[in-house]
Design a protein around this motif. Sequence first.
Motif, PDB file in Angstrom:
ATOM      1  N   GLU A  56       0.738  -1.158  -0.164  1.00  0.00           N
ATOM      2  CA  GLU A  56      -0.013   0.104  -0.050  1.00  0.00           C
ATOM      3  C   GLU A  56       0.545   1.097   0.151  1.00  0.00           C
ATOM      4  O   GLU A  56       1.919   1.386   0.787  1.00  0.00           O
ATOM      5  CB  GLU A  56      -0.929  -0.013   1.218  1.00  0.00           C
ATOM      6  CG  GLU A  56      -1.890  -1.152   0.971  1.00  0.00           C
ATOM      7  CD  GLU A  56      -2.833  -1.010   2.520  1.00  0.00           C
ATOM      8  OE1 GLU A  56      -3.007  -0.086   3.136  1.00  0.00           O
ATOM      9  OE2 GLU A  56      -3.482  -1.884   2.741  1.00  0.00           O
ATOM     10  N   MET A  57       0.629   2.245  -0.922  1.00  0.00           N
ATOM     11  CA  MET A  57       1.181   3.262  -0.908  1.00  0.00           C
ATOM     12  C   MET A  57       0.534   4.890  -1.370  1.00  0.00           C
ATOM     13  O   MET A  57      -0.383   4.230  -2.159  1.00  0.00           O
ATOM     14  CB  MET A  57       2.503   3.187  -2.046  1.00  0.00           C
ATOM     15  CG  MET A  57       2.041   2.847  -3.316  1.00  0.00           C
ATOM     16  SD  MET A  57       3.267   2.871  -4.600  1.00  0.00           S
ATOM     17  CE  MET A  57       3.528   4.575  -4.839  1.00  0.00           C
ATOM     18  N   ASP A  58       0.647   5.836  -0.858  1.00  0.00           N
ATOM     19  CA  ASP A  58       0.363   7.012  -1.426  1.00  0.00           C
ATOM     20  C   ASP A  58       0.974   7.339  -2.912  1.00  0.00           C
ATOM     21  O   ASP A  58       2.019   7.972  -2.770  1.00  0.00           O
ATOM     22  CB  ASP A  58       0.352   7.929  -0.490  1.00  0.00           C
ATOM     23  CG  ASP A  58      -0.541   9.410  -0.980  1.00  0.00           C
ATOM     24  OD1 ASP A  58      -0.936   9.235  -2.103  1.00  0.00           O
ATOM     25  OD2 ASP A  58      -0.749  10.164  -0.062  1.00  0.00           O
ATOM     26  N   CYS A  91       4.353   9.889  -3.867  1.00  0.00           N
ATOM     27  CA  CYS A  91       5.386   9.382  -4.491  1.00  0.00           C
ATOM     28  C   CYS A  91       5.769  10.297  -5.632  1.00  0.00           C
ATOM     29  O   CYS A  91       6.870  10.893  -5.926  1.00  0.00           O
ATOM     30  CB  CYS A  91       4.852   7.937  -4.984  1.00  0.00           C
ATOM     31  SG  CYS A  91       6.261   7.129  -6.162  1.00  0.00           S
ATOM     32  N   MET A 148      -4.273   6.119  -2.200  1.00  0.00           N
ATOM     33  CA  MET A 148      -3.862   5.064  -1.844  1.00  0.00           C
ATOM     34  C   MET A 148      -3.995   3.724  -2.760  1.00  0.00           C
ATOM     35  O   MET A 148      -5.110   3.475  -3.155  1.00  0.00           O
ATOM     36  CB  MET A 148      -4.236   4.451  -0.412  1.00  0.00           C
ATOM     37  CG  MET A 148      -4.046   5.154   0.830  1.00  0.00           C
ATOM     38  SD  MET A 148      -2.074   5.744   1.303  1.00  0.00           S
ATOM     39  CE  MET A 148      -1.734   3.804   1.441  1.00  0.00           C
ATOM     40  N   ASN A 170       4.719  -0.313  -5.952  1.00  0.00           N
ATOM     41  CA  ASN A 170       5.933  -0.327  -5.843  1.00  0.00           C
ATOM     42  C   ASN A 170       6.437   1.065  -5.835  1.00  0.00           C
ATOM     43  O   ASN A 170       6.734   1.770  -7.072  1.00  0.00           O
ATOM     44  CB  ASN A 170       6.731  -1.290  -6.746  1.00  0.00           C
ATOM     45  CG  ASN A 170       8.335  -1.302  -5.978  1.00  0.00           C
ATOM     46  OD1 ASN A 170       9.081  -0.396  -6.071  1.00  0.00           O
ATOM     47  ND2 ASN A 170       8.763  -2.773  -5.478  1.00  0.00           N
ATOM     48  N   PRO A 171       6.688   1.870  -4.725  1.00  0.00           N
ATOM     49  CA  PRO A 171       7.078   3.150  -5.058  1.00  0.00           C
ATOM     50  C   PRO A 171       8.369   3.453  -5.671  1.00  0.00           C
ATOM     51  O   PRO A 171       8.448   4.486  -6.588  1.00  0.00           O
ATOM     52  CB  PRO A 171       7.413   3.773  -3.327  1.00  0.00           C
ATOM     53  CG  PRO A 171       6.570   2.775  -2.594  1.00  0.00           C
ATOM     54  CD  PRO A 171       6.548   1.329  -3.279  1.00  0.00           C
TER      55      PRO A 171
END
Length: 272
Positions: free
Chosen positions: A107-109, A113, A142, A146-147
């Motif tokens: 999970e990433m924003d 990024c 969200m 992969n950042p």
Amino acid sequence: MSTRMVRTADEGDFFVSILRDISDRKCSQFEKVQTVSTVSHELRTPLTSIHGALRLLKAGAVAELDPKTQNVVDIAARNTDRLLSIVNDILDLEKINSNKMDFSIAEMDVVSCVNDTVEMIAGAALENDVRLDVGSDLRNAMVLGNPERISQVITNFTSNAIKYSPKGAPVRIGITQTEDGIVISVTDHGPGISEDQNRMLFKPFSQARAGDGSKRPGTGLGLAIVAAIAERLDYPVDFQSVVGQGSTFQFRIPSHLVLWTDPHDTADAAAG
């Protein structure tokens, strides 16, 4: 495999399919990357050392340089940066082909990024007298991604846009939510790419000629790496280009990989 319809006056219409075995071509391409990557591994360590030494000289950490010497050091530092970029591109492609690159999903924003990546590229834009503008429909988004890999794709698109942009022109990085997901786009006002050069894009060691007929320095690996990353992450990639008006390169994070979003409201959009 390619298939086409053949129309005849006496025998009617029928399809012709041609199968080509490209195993040798693929093997040759892989061996080429392997050979170059071996050399690149040997080059990266001394290049990194030279790069660091030149940066110290450029910053005046060793001694105060006169203007003429400073200019020579600046030229050497820029060319060392370019060499390191070439080496890293080759090694990245080798990692992807040998399944050694990290594509783990978390999970990433993606809005954060994008903003972080633009900050990292801002120096290159400043050196080329290009302005970076970020426009977003969202405060936060969200997603599953992969950042590092997403940042790599944005960096490649934006670096190309900077490289082909005229002095003083803006490059716009857009974040747009659609029914199909979230689209990250990079738009420039450069010379564009003619249709006959489109087939060169996203192929290793290939570099399309710009609409003005010129070529910029590069390995021809950047978009090939982007295509490989996007394929592994299941992010469709697209581009539009008009000769004399500019190009837009983009990728889409599909809706099933979007967890939640926080859109700007109407008041925010009007204020922005």
